[in-house]
Structures are given as C-alpha cells and as structure tokens.
Design an enzyme around this catalytic site. Structure first.
Site: not given
Ligand code: NAD
Length: 524
Positions: A354, A35, A30
C-alpha cells in the site's frame, strides 16, 4: 442480505470472512482458479491471524462460499464489493485495469438494482468511471462516443430517483445526503462525530429500513416494467475505502478506527449502514461523504503515515551522525498528544502493498492536476534512499561486500504477514545480490512467497541456521520471534560477530557487552 466480493486477496478475503461473521451471506469471487479451489478444499491462500478460524466457522454455517463464477455471484447479490488490485503503472499512477474489467463484468450481469461498493484504493473520480462503464455496458444504446464526457452523478441519480421506493421519502431518518454533504466539497460536521448508538441502531434497524423497502417485491415489479420499456437497470456505486493493516487485518476490520462511506445516493447509504450495523453497536465513528472525498481520504491517510515513518527515519539518520538516540526522541515526541507515538519506529523504510504505491499514486494524481506535491515527492525519494543508506551501514561494517555471506532475518515487509510486496528486506537482498553477496535467510511466514521471486537464496530452517557461517547477521523485519535470540549461540555460529539490527529490536549496550559489533538505526 446477499453480498458478493470480487477479488479474494488480502482485502477481499478478510472483508468476505468478516462480513459473513456479521451474519451476512457472502460469496467471494476470484478469477484465480487455484486460489478458489484451495479455499474450497479448506486451505487459506494468505497468512493472517484468526482468519482461518473465521473462514472455517462461516463456511460450516453456510454463510461463506467461494467461486470463480462471477455471473451467478453478481446476479444473486444485492451488494457487490470490488476488492481487486490497483498496482502501480511505470509512472507511479494507479493501474485501473482490474477495476475496469470488473465494472464491465458487473454491467453484463446486472439483473436488478444493486449497490456496487469499491474497496480498492483508487484515484479520485474512479467511482464515476465505474458508473460510466456499467451504464455503457449494460445497455449498448446508452454507449457514449469515444472521448465523450463522463456520465455525471446527476445523470445517474435520475435512475436512483425513479427506482427509490416511496417509503424512503416519507420515513427519512437520515438527512438526504445531497443536503448533508455539499457535493464535491466536504463532510458535514455531524457525520464525523462518534455515532450515537441509540440513534444509529434506530436508523439501521433492519425492520425499519430493509423491511420497509421490501427489495424483492420492489425490484421484481420495477424490473418487469423496466424490461418491457427497455430502461437501464439502476444501480449505485459507493466508495468505501479499506484501512485494515496486514498482520492484524481481522482485528482492524472488526474494530476499525473509522468507516468511510462515499455516496450521493440515500438508498445506497441505507444499505451500507445495514451492512455495517454490527460496527455501530461498538460505537465506530462513521464518515459519510461524497465519493470523491472518500477516495481522497484513503490516499491522504496512507501518505500521511508514510510521511511520519519517513520523518522518523530521517531523524534516525541524523542521530547516527550526531550520536543522539532516536528511541528517546521518538518516545518524547509520542508523549506529545498532538503527535501520538504510532508510526515513529525507525527502520529500513516503509514497504508493503500500500504505502509505496499509494504515495506514488498521490504524487501522480497531483502532477496530472497541475500541482506539485512537494512534501510527498520528497517522502518517496527519501524512502528509496533509506534502503541505500542501510546498505551503506552494512558495507561500512563489513568493509567489502563482494564474496561475503550475509544472514538476513525477515523477508516480509513487516511482521505477522507473508506479504513481500515492496518489502524493504527484499529490496536490500536484491541490492546485496548485485554487490556479489551470498544470502542465507529465514522468515517465519514469507519464505514460500520469496522463493517465487528469489529462488537462489539459501532458505534456512531458523534464525540459528541463518547465522551459521555468515559474515554478518541482519535483522530486516521486526518479527517477535527475533526479539529474544540466544545471542551467545548466534555469536558462536557467525563467522564474524557483526550484528546489524535494522529494526532496533535490541539494546545497544547489552549486545555490545556480549562482544558483538552492533549497529541499529539512529542509536549508538
Ligand atoms: P490482492 O492482489 O491480494 O488481491 C486482488 C485479487 O483480485 C486477486 O486475487 C486477483 O486474482 C483478483 N482479481 C483481479 N481481477 C479480478 C476479476 N476480474 N475477477 C475476479 N477476481 C479478480 O490485492 P489486495 O492486497 O487485497 O488489495 C486490493 C485493493 O485493496 C488494492 O487497491 C489495495 O491498494 C487496497 N488495499 C489493500 C490493503 C492491504 O493491506 N493489502 C489495505 C487497504 C487497501
């Protein structure tokens, strides 16, 4: 097999932890240094049942690690999962900035054949966009001119073909995906059937798949040739949407209803099957399809569930007017095998990270393709109106909102999570604040997150402190802890015995018998 996960949020961290628990060697990356240092010091940045135990166990076993060093993590991995955010743009479309940045970063670190697996929820065509970015950035001489057509799957598959070890052709155990899945049209009927464990185990037996292809020798040999000839490094991009639910994410990841894998590459398909081999063993159904269909499946599922929630909310609103009981209606509907009882719980409207963004994104995808998605547009508006109707309910019982104090139980968008993204509770609090209401509140897990965006609320130690001196108590999130409150004590602590239960956790008659002015959603 070495794997890296880019994006260590809800999805990335759960995916990384669970894949390491499957015995794979996983590095979670990340860009958020705080974090990663929290994780490296034994802390967990999110609340999710059983996640801490799995992380601790696998870190101790040396299978799970955390870093901000994307370059090393990519270089050392065969498979790279992308799990970064895809937040909404102002027009509702998905903002793909994080995805594009990660694709560029991967391209610059590519040092051999890799499978890049997109887990983020993205519009149709994103796998192709990732392919294009990686192709253009790993070798500047291939860079297309601005506005040129995206690189097609066929163009990319030439690299795959050149790189694919010969053994795959002679020992095909899974039909070539191009023959199984008609490109961009759909899913082969055989892939929807529950996998036959015996055939699947044989297919994905590591000795029969991985050993045959001996990645180190093949990659090393072909790398040397390629570099001397300055050929692009081959890679595949796979769509593997995630269906876990926050609050039960570990259970959902390890016991999913389905796994969807969208790829046009045999080589990538075999590697994906190897990764998910433990799930074959528990008879998980797999859907193998092309990337476009896989991307669309995710939006279709979330939009359908959001529609179901919105439908029962509208039935509940009508019940409020006609005096019917939505719970009995939902139960009877759920007994119909064609409907199923899930997602028929009325409330203040869906929220979370979502459903709201994915429904808006699908409306936007439809619009940009010249199609008006009438039902989904209506769902989005009805969900917004649901919050307003809940405010009307509160206003109706309190007569005047300005100057009143309201106790709010629950800030998370649902129980068992600390996530407050697009939480209906937070939206309701914001509207009440605008109406001049003072808020006392309590949530078992989400208060630290809420304090970051709403620092001026009165955060209480528990449910009873929240009720103390409030003009009304509102249950906004369905935490189990709120189901068995000492209502005698609550009544004594409240200024007025007004109890608004937006999650229908209590029986109307019983609560009214205690002298409360009580209202749920769709029940008299
Ligand atoms: P989140 O915001 O909790 O996590 C995303 C992470 O990516 C963050 O920690 C951010 O710092 C990191 N990040 C961003 N750019 C980066 C880079 N260039 N290099 C390294 N790290 C980087 O998001 P999430 O809730 O885990 O969701 C992620 C994806 O999954 C989204 O598209 C979401 O729609 C999908 N999704 C989420 C859920 C859910 O319940 N949260 C369920 C299914 C699908």
């Amino acid at each position: 097999m070495k794997i890296c996960i880019i994006g260590t949020g809800y999805v990335g961290l759960v995916t990384g932890a669970c894949l390491s628990d499957f015995g794979l060697e996983v590095t979670c990356v990340d860009q958020d240094e705080a974090k990663i240092s929290l994780l490296n010091s034994g802390g967990i940045p999110i609340y999710e049942q059983n996640l801490e135990e799995i992380i601790n166990k696998n870190v101790k076993a040396g299978r799970l690690s955390f870093t901000t060093d994307i370059e090393n993590a990519v270089k050392e991995s065969e498979v790279i999962f992308i799990a970064v955010g895809t937040p909404p743009n102002h027009d509702g479309s998905a903002d793909l900035t994080q995805i594009k940045n990660v694709a560029g970063q991967i391209a610059r670190c590519l040092n051999g054949y890799k499978v890049i697996v997109n887990k983020s929820t993205v519009p149709v065509g994103t796998v192709s966009r990732i392919k294009k970015i990686i192709t253009e950035n790993q070798n500047p001489s291939l860079r297309a001119t601005e506005g040129s057509a995206e690189i097609s799957n066929e163009e990319n598959s030439h690299c795959e073909e050149a790189e694919r070890p010969k053994q795959f052709h002679s020992t095909h155990v899974i039909p070539d995906s191009s023959s199984v899945i008609p490109a961009k049209t759909g899913i082969h009927p055989s892939v929807i059937a529950r996998s036959d464990p015996s055939s699947v185990i044989a297919r994905s037996d590591p000795s029969s798949v991985i050993a045959r292809s001996d990645p180190s020798s093949v990659i090393a040999r072909s790398e040397a040739t390629r570099q001397s000839q300055k050929e692009p490094i081959p890679f595949d991009v796979v769509s593997n949407p995630e269906f876990l639910r926050e609050g039960s994410a570990v259970q959902d990841f390890t016991h999913p209803d389905k796994i969807v894998i969208g790829t046009d590459s045999d080589r990538a398909l075999k590697i994906m099957q190897e990764i998910y081999r433990p799930l074959y063993l528990i008879d998980t159904p797999f859907v193998f399809t092309n990337p476009e269909t896989a991307e669309m499946i995710k939006y279709a599922c979330n939009s359908f569930l959001a529609t179901k929630i919105t439908f029962i909310n509208e039935i509940a609103n009508l019940c409020d007017k006609v005096g019917a009981d939505v719970h009995q209606i939902a139960r009877a509907m759920g007994l119909d095998g064609r409907i199923s009882p899930k997602f028929l719980h009325p409330g203040p409207g869906y929220g979370g990270s979502c459903f709201p963004k994915d429904t808006r994104a699908l409306c936007s995808i439809s619009e940009s393709n010249g199609y008006e998605f009438v039902t989904l547009n209506a769902v989005v508006s009805a969900n917004k109106r649901q919050r307003e109707l809940m405010i009307e309910k509160i206003k109706h019982l309190l007569k005047e909102l300005k100057g009143k104090t309201i106790g709010i139980l629950g800030l998370a968008f649902k129980q068992s999570t600390d996530d407050i993204r697009e939480s209906s509770s937070i939206d309701i609090v914001k509207i009440l604040l605008k109406e001049g209401v003072k808020i006392r509140c309590f949530d078992p897990m989400a208060m630290e997150n809420a304090k970051k965006i709403l620092p001026d609320l009165t955060y209480c130690q528990d449910e009873y402190e929240t009720a103390r001196g409030s003009d009304a108590l509102v249950i906004a999130t369905e935490w189990n802890e709120f189901r068995n409150l000492d209502l005698y004590k609550i009544k004594e602590l409240l200024k007025n015995p007004i109890f608004i239960d937006l999650r229908n956790l209590y029986e109307t008659e019983k609560v009214k018998a205690l002298g409360f002015i009580y209202e749920g959603v769709g029940r008299r």
